[in-house]
Enzyme design. Structure first.
Site, short mmCIF file in Angstrom:
data_model
loop_
_atom_site.label_atom_id
_atom_site.label_comp_id
_atom_site.label_asym_id
_atom_site.label_seq_id
_atom_site.Cartn_x
_atom_site.Cartn_y
_atom_site.Cartn_z
N ALA A 8 -4.82 6.12 -12.02
CA ALA A 8 -4.46 7.55 -11.87
C ALA A 8 -4.82 8.05 -10.48
O ALA A 8 -5.22 9.19 -10.29
CB ALA A 8 -5.17 8.38 -12.94
N ASN A 10 -3.50 8.17 -6.25
CA ASN A 10 -2.39 8.88 -5.62
C ASN A 10 -1.03 8.45 -6.18
O ASN A 10 -0.23 9.28 -6.59
CB ASN A 10 -2.41 8.64 -4.11
CG ASN A 10 -3.53 9.43 -3.44
OD1 ASN A 10 -3.93 10.48 -3.94
ND2 ASN A 10 -4.03 8.93 -2.32
N ASP A 31 -7.06 5.45 -16.28
CA ASP A 31 -7.86 5.03 -15.11
C ASP A 31 -9.26 4.68 -15.60
O ASP A 31 -9.75 5.25 -16.58
CB ASP A 31 -7.94 6.17 -14.08
CG ASP A 31 -8.30 5.67 -12.69
OD1 ASP A 31 -7.41 5.59 -11.83
OD2 ASP A 31 -9.49 5.31 -12.47
N ARG A 86 -1.97 -5.88 3.93
CA ARG A 86 -1.87 -5.87 2.46
C ARG A 86 -2.56 -7.11 1.88
O ARG A 86 -3.10 -7.07 0.79
CB ARG A 86 -0.40 -5.83 2.05
CG ARG A 86 0.30 -4.51 2.37
CD ARG A 86 1.75 -4.54 1.93
NE ARG A 86 2.44 -3.26 2.12
CZ ARG A 86 3.14 -2.95 3.21
NH1 ARG A 86 3.24 -3.80 4.21
NH2 ARG A 86 3.75 -1.79 3.30
N VAL A 116 2.93 -2.53 -8.91
CA VAL A 116 2.98 -1.75 -7.68
C VAL A 116 1.81 -2.13 -6.76
O VAL A 116 1.91 -2.07 -5.53
CB VAL A 116 2.93 -0.22 -7.99
CG1 VAL A 116 2.99 0.61 -6.72
CG2 VAL A 116 4.07 0.17 -8.92
N THR A 117 0.71 -2.55 -7.37
CA THR A 117 -0.50 -2.90 -6.63
C THR A 117 -0.21 -3.95 -5.55
O THR A 117 0.50 -4.92 -5.79
CB THR A 117 -1.56 -3.43 -7.63
OG1 THR A 117 -1.74 -2.45 -8.64
CG2 THR A 117 -2.88 -3.73 -6.94
N ASN A 118 -0.81 -3.76 -4.38
CA ASN A 118 -0.64 -4.71 -3.26
C ASN A 118 -1.73 -5.77 -3.24
O ASN A 118 -2.81 -5.53 -3.76
CB ASN A 118 -0.69 -3.94 -1.94
CG ASN A 118 0.66 -3.36 -1.57
OD1 ASN A 118 1.69 -4.01 -1.73
ND2 ASN A 118 0.67 -2.12 -1.08
N ARG A 149 13.04 3.58 2.94
CA ARG A 149 12.58 3.92 4.30
C ARG A 149 13.65 3.60 5.33
O ARG A 149 13.89 4.39 6.26
CB ARG A 149 11.29 3.14 4.60
CG ARG A 149 10.11 3.69 3.84
CD ARG A 149 8.86 2.86 4.02
NE ARG A 149 7.70 3.58 3.50
CZ ARG A 149 6.55 3.02 3.18
NH1 ARG A 149 6.38 1.71 3.33
NH2 ARG A 149 5.55 3.75 2.74
N HIS A 173 7.21 -7.64 0.46
CA HIS A 173 6.85 -6.25 0.79
C HIS A 173 5.68 -6.35 1.79
O HIS A 173 4.52 -6.27 1.42
CB HIS A 173 6.43 -5.51 -0.49
CG HIS A 173 5.98 -4.12 -0.23
ND1 HIS A 173 6.75 -3.18 0.41
CD2 HIS A 173 4.80 -3.48 -0.52
CE1 HIS A 173 6.08 -2.04 0.48
NE2 HIS A 173 4.90 -2.20 -0.06
P1 NAD Z 1 -5.77 5.06 -5.20
O1 NAD Z 1 -7.03 4.53 -4.66
O2 NAD Z 1 -5.43 6.50 -4.96
O3 NAD Z 1 -5.71 4.81 -6.78
C1 NAD Z 1 -6.02 3.60 -7.37
C2 NAD Z 1 -6.62 3.93 -8.73
O4 NAD Z 1 -6.78 2.71 -9.46
C3 NAD Z 1 -8.02 4.57 -8.63
O5 NAD Z 1 -8.02 5.84 -9.27
C4 NAD Z 1 -8.93 3.57 -9.35
O6 NAD Z 1 -9.99 4.19 -10.08
C5 NAD Z 1 -7.92 2.90 -10.28
N1 NAD Z 1 -8.38 1.63 -10.84
C6 NAD Z 1 -9.06 0.62 -10.21
N2 NAD Z 1 -9.29 -0.37 -11.10
C7 NAD Z 1 -8.76 0.00 -12.29
C8 NAD Z 1 -8.67 -0.61 -13.56
N3 NAD Z 1 -9.20 -1.81 -13.79
N4 NAD Z 1 -8.04 0.07 -14.55
C9 NAD Z 1 -7.52 1.29 -14.33
N5 NAD Z 1 -7.57 1.93 -13.14
C10 NAD Z 1 -8.18 1.28 -12.12
O7 NAD Z 1 -4.59 4.12 -4.66
P2 NAD Z 1 -3.02 4.43 -4.64
O8 NAD Z 1 -2.65 5.08 -3.38
O9 NAD Z 1 -2.66 5.05 -5.93
O10 NAD Z 1 -2.45 2.92 -4.56
C11 NAD Z 1 -2.62 2.05 -5.67
C12 NAD Z 1 -2.13 0.64 -5.34
O11 NAD Z 1 -0.73 0.68 -5.05
C13 NAD Z 1 -2.77 0.01 -4.08
O12 NAD Z 1 -2.97 -1.36 -4.29
C14 NAD Z 1 -1.72 0.23 -3.00
O13 NAD Z 1 -1.85 -0.69 -1.95
C15 NAD Z 1 -0.47 0.02 -3.82
N6 NAD Z 1 0.75 0.60 -3.24
C16 NAD Z 1 1.87 -0.16 -3.33
C17 NAD Z 1 3.08 0.32 -2.86
C18 NAD Z 1 4.33 -0.54 -3.02
O14 NAD Z 1 5.36 -0.20 -2.42
N7 NAD Z 1 4.28 -1.60 -3.78
C19 NAD Z 1 3.14 1.58 -2.26
C20 NAD Z 1 1.97 2.35 -2.19
C21 NAD Z 1 0.77 1.85 -2.70
#
Ligand code: NAD
Length: 306
Positions: A8, A10, A31, A86, A116-118, A149, A173
């Protein structure tokens, strides 16, 4: 349709907002940080009264809340810091991904999964392996954003609406992504017809660097408005069974001469996930670049799981 968003932060919270407001399904936000998902969900719920919508949104710090989901979106993990690649996120996020996917397998065995996670391509491969789900059910959102983009930069350069542009990006990516001008068209006419090679190369470079540029300007965290919009676009295609062709990170099984690697390619998506992987007729140079990226991803994945 029950749609769960894990993480939960950004990206996760804005995604939940978009899904709920577009009424794409019953949305659940989870989260590990106590109270975070629930607090954001209550806030989103209160907005219903202003917007006069009755969407469904629920937040929890317990992963059990995802039980019986039809679609799970994984945004849990760390983000890049300025100057960080990344790939450096790899080890920490791999641990989170494994835990999360173990729970998805147990609690939502029929779900489709959008990663989505990197680093996106490696995390998608790991999600596939950990869940053991069919390849069509697990894919990543990465080049979906990169194509958006590229399209945006073209739109600004040519002063034309984004709705007239179909942008094509393939590959990982990350730095190895390939925005392809030959397959990018404006109302059916290739981009090459509108811009010089030099200008196209400049837009390609800016597309590849866009994520890092945003990370550097923000100072902490990475992009989330466009990523969440790209996720919501994928969800809409799935929920409405639109069968549109859109770039996602998919497991290749011989397509493009690549096997056992998750990488971004155009796919036809529908309610059951990936219905078809589209093979573009790449030039020798484009194909070599894609194969080189796939080779790097394979090596990185092998060392991660060794
Ligand atoms: P963020 O730090 O704002 O949010 C990540 C959230 O994950 C945090 O609130 C954290 O508490 C939660 N979290 C961590 N471990 C967890 C678990 N085991 N269970 C549940 N929640 C957990 O980060 P963000 O900006 O939301 O980005 C999240 C991920 O998405 C990052 O890895 C980022 O690099 C990636 N991302 C990917 C793309 C894409 O195009 N694929 C674009 C943007 C961001």
């Amino acid at each position: 349709m029950k749609i769960s968003v894990i993480g939960a932060g950004n990206v996760g919270s804005i995604t939940a907002m978009r899904l709920a407001q577009e009424n794409l399904g019953e949305t659940v936000l989870v989260d590990i940080v106590k109270g975070l998902a629930e607090g954001k969900s209550l806030d989103l719920e209160d907005a219903r009264a202003v917007l006069k919508f009755n969407y469904s949104i629920q937040g929890s710090d317990s992963i059990e809340a995802i039980k019986g989901s039809d679609l799970v979106i994984i945004t849990a993990g760390l983000t890049r810091k300025p100057g960080m690649s990344r790939e450096e996120l790899l080890v920490k996020n791999a641990q989170i991904l494994k835990e999360t996917c173990g729970q998805i397998k147990k609690l939502s065995p029929q779900a489709l999964v959008i990663v989505v996670t990197n680093p996106l391509d490696l995390m998608t491969r790991l999600a596939l392996e950990t869940t053991g789900f069919a390849a069509r059910r697990v894919f990543g959102m990465g080049i979906t954003l990169d194509a958006a983009r590229f399209s945006n930069l073209i739109s600004k350069e040519l002063k034309i609406p984004n709705s007239d542009i179909e942008a094509c990006v393939i590959g990982p990516h990350g730095e190895g992504m390939q925005p392809l001008s030959r397959f990018t068209n404006i109302k059916g006419v290739a981009l090459d017809e509108f811009l010089s090679e030099e200008k196209i190369n400049e837009l390609i470079k800016r597309t590849v660097e866009r994520g890092a540029q945003i990370v550097s300007l923000l100072g902490s965290g990475s992009a989330y408005f466009a990523p969440s919009a790209a996720i919501a676009a994928l969800v809409k295609v799935i929920v409405k069974d639109e069968k549109r062709t859109i770039g996602v990170c998919a497991l290749l099984n011989g397509e493009y001469g690549i096997k056992g690697v998750c990488i971004g390619v155009p796919c036809r998506l529908g309610r059951t996930g990936i219905e078809e992987i589209i093979e573009l007729e790449l030039s020798k140079q484009e194909k070599e670049a894609l194969l080189a990226s796939a080779g790097r991803l394979k090596e990185q994945y092998n060392s991660l799981t060794a």
